[in-house]
Design an enzyme around this catalytic site. Structure first.
Site, PDB file in Angstrom:
ATOM      1  N   ARG A  27       0.808  -0.962  -5.557  1.00  0.00           N
ATOM      2  CA  ARG A  27       0.348  -1.935  -6.546  1.00  0.00           C
ATOM      3  C   ARG A  27       0.966  -1.675  -7.913  1.00  0.00           C
ATOM      4  O   ARG A  27       1.237  -2.616  -8.661  1.00  0.00           O
ATOM      5  CB  ARG A  27      -1.185  -1.929  -6.586  1.00  0.00           C
ATOM      6  CG  ARG A  27      -1.799  -2.576  -5.327  1.00  0.00           C
ATOM      7  CD  ARG A  27      -3.247  -2.181  -5.126  1.00  0.00           C
ATOM      8  NE  ARG A  27      -3.915  -2.915  -4.056  1.00  0.00           N
ATOM      9  CZ  ARG A  27      -3.838  -2.621  -2.745  1.00  0.00           C
ATOM     10  NH1 ARG A  27      -3.126  -1.592  -2.342  1.00  0.00           N
ATOM     11  NH2 ARG A  27      -4.487  -3.345  -1.856  1.00  0.00           N
ATOM     12  N   GLN A 169      -5.789  -5.594   2.132  1.00  0.00           N
ATOM     13  CA  GLN A 169      -4.426  -6.153   2.102  1.00  0.00           C
ATOM     14  C   GLN A 169      -4.486  -7.668   1.965  1.00  0.00           C
ATOM     15  O   GLN A 169      -3.741  -8.259   1.194  1.00  0.00           O
ATOM     16  CB  GLN A 169      -3.664  -5.760   3.362  1.00  0.00           C
ATOM     17  CG  GLN A 169      -3.366  -4.272   3.414  1.00  0.00           C
ATOM     18  CD  GLN A 169      -2.593  -3.871   4.654  1.00  0.00           C
ATOM     19  OE1 GLN A 169      -2.399  -4.656   5.564  1.00  0.00           O
ATOM     20  NE2 GLN A 169      -2.155  -2.630   4.678  1.00  0.00           N
ATOM     21  N   ASP A 319      -8.807   4.365   7.109  1.00  0.00           N
ATOM     22  CA  ASP A 319      -7.619   5.127   7.512  1.00  0.00           C
ATOM     23  C   ASP A 319      -7.956   6.560   7.934  1.00  0.00           C
ATOM     24  O   ASP A 319      -7.086   7.291   8.408  1.00  0.00           O
ATOM     25  CB  ASP A 319      -6.598   5.166   6.368  1.00  0.00           C
ATOM     26  CG  ASP A 319      -5.992   3.797   6.128  1.00  0.00           C
ATOM     27  OD1 ASP A 319      -5.990   2.956   7.053  1.00  0.00           O
ATOM     28  OD2 ASP A 319      -5.512   3.546   4.999  1.00  0.00           O
TER      29      ASP A 319
END
Ligand code: S3P
Length: 441
Positions: A27, A169, A319
């Site tokens: 980002r 996302q 994750d």
């Protein structure tokens, strides 16, 4: 292909840092590229995924330079990105692909996205659907996959998009598309996902609101924004720290400190889950870095007890499940993790890849359509003695390397290469803590 295998004869100990946060690094490059002037970033993750984003930004006219370990990004202004002359190679990186698709969707250009075998299997409809509503057009490979070509819309149409799947996302793709779109573009998320994009958009001077409503969190960005360049420091990646945290927890006698880890509440689910299982994790030096909460984490070996991990926590640790499966292998009793079907569309089908490798190492697991049940050993070392497949997935490779630190016979990961996407000095960090990197087979 070079393999990966870690072992240890005794406790892990010492103080380490982990590389910069992957989500924040992507980002920073993207927003720096859209600001007017020079953004300076320290601590950027120099992993292959983030380098793919940097290369794409360069291909669209943004000067991105690394000088003395510091990154300088000369932004071209919102709407100022140029037509790339060749296909954008996204490598293994879903975040680069989906966020850049959003960023470019409201620019008048045509871009082709390609990726490796893992990325080319991953679903892209979750981003093409909202971006098509905004006016972008896509020609995709069968199953809405890469390679795909996008024609951006200028002007694009602002939308209010209710996220059908908890995905930062997708949220970020729509908000980034909204930056060069007249009016207000908003996203509604039933479950909060990582909010690095929102924090950073505000930091760069975008007008962004975030409101909790009965429908969920509504995040709205005002388009045709003018972004101001920033001086940023990227905190350590909690998703990389996770491997060290679990290693210190499972290897008897260990005591490890990880300095400067991002502990954003939308990312700290692993700390909550391990603590609920009995882990000994102490936060100290809590501070703010680059608009993000950061702390030093001291982790000592502890006996774990199996729990039912609440599925509401999934988004905040999405994750970290592969390495939580590893931690669960050493718990007393059974750990049940459900509501995590998203793991099946990550860099690999992470539920299947972990179930296969854990079984090969002597851990009893039951695979469910939306999760995994792991029967723990009560702290006993696992059998190990297997070669497991990394399946082009960094987190699978690193999870099995960590499992190898508490086994009766060494575990070998068949391919070390994926580690470089997010944690290039993974082995070096573990060597610093006293582990041994076995010679590649
Ligand atoms: C990311 C969001 C998550 C995560 C990925 C990085 C991001 O993906 O798995 O590693 O930076 O926005 P989803 O949004 O698909 O859950």
């Amino acid at each position: 292909m070079p393999t990966l295998s870690l072992t240890t004869d005794g406790p892990l100990s010492g103080s380490v840092t982990v590389p910069g946060d992957k989500s924040i690094s992507h980002r920073a490059l993207m927003l720096g590229g859209l600001a007017v002037g020079e953004t300076v970033v320290t601590g950027l993750l120099e992993g292959e995924d983030v380098l793919a984003t940097a290369a794409a930004m360069r291909a669209m006219g943004v000067a991105v330079e690394r000088r003395g370990g510091v990154w300088h990004i000369h932004g071209v202004g919102v709407g100022g990105l140029l037509q790339p002359q060749t296909a954008l190679d996204m490598g293994n990186s879903g975040t680069s692909t989906r966020l850049l698709m959003g960023l470019l969707a409201s620019h008048p250009l045509v871009a082709t996205f390609t990726g490796d075998a893992s990325l080319s299997r991953r679903p892209m409809a979750r981003v093409t659907v909202p971006l098509e509503t905004m006016g972008a057009q896509f020609t995709t490979s069968p199953g809405d996959r890469l390679p795909l070509t996008m024609t951006g819309a200028c002007p694009a149409v602002p939308i209010r998009y209710v996220l059908p799947v908890a995905s930062a996302q997708v949220k970020s793709a729509v908000l980034l598309a909204g930056l060069n779109t007249p009016g207000i573009t908003s996203v509604v998320e039933a479950v909060p996902t990582r909010d690095h994009g929102e924090r950073m958009l505000r930091g760069f001077g975008a007008t962004l609101t975030s409101e909790d409503t009965p429908d969920g969190r509504v995040i709205a960005v005002t388009g045709e924004a003018e972004l101001r360049p920033q001086v940023l420091t990227v905190p350590g990646d909690i998703s990389s720290a996770a491997f060290v945290i679990v290693a210190a927890t499972i290897v008897p006698g260990s005591a490890v400190t990880i300095l400067g880890v991002g502990v954003n509440p939308t990312r700290d689910g692993l700390l909550r889950a391990l603590t609920a299982m009995g882990a000994d994790i102490v936060r100290s030096g809590e501070r703010e870095v680059g608009g993000e909460p950061v702390a030093d984490l001291t982790v000592r070996h502890a006996a774990l007890t199996g729990i039912d991990v609440p599925s509401e926590w999934a988004a905040s640790m999405i994750d970290e499940y592969p390495v939580l499966f590893v931690a669960s292998s050493f718990a007393n009793g059974r750990t049940t993790m459900r509501g995590i079907e998203e793991l099946r569309v990550k860099e690999s089908d992470r539920i299947a890849a972990m179930a296969t490798g854990l079984r090969a190492c002597g851990v009893a697991v039951e695979e469910l359509p939306d999760g995994l049940i792991v029967e723990g050993s009560g702290g006993e070392a696992a059998a190990g003695g297997a070669t497991v497949a990394a399946v082009l997935d960094h987190r699978i490779a690193m999870s099995f390397a960590v499992l190898g630190l508490h086994v009766r016979a060494a575990v070998t990961v068949d391919d070390a290469a994926p580690v470089a996407t997010s944690f290039p000095n993974f082995s070096g960090v573990f060597e610093q803590l006293g582990a041994r990197l076995n010679p590649s087979e």
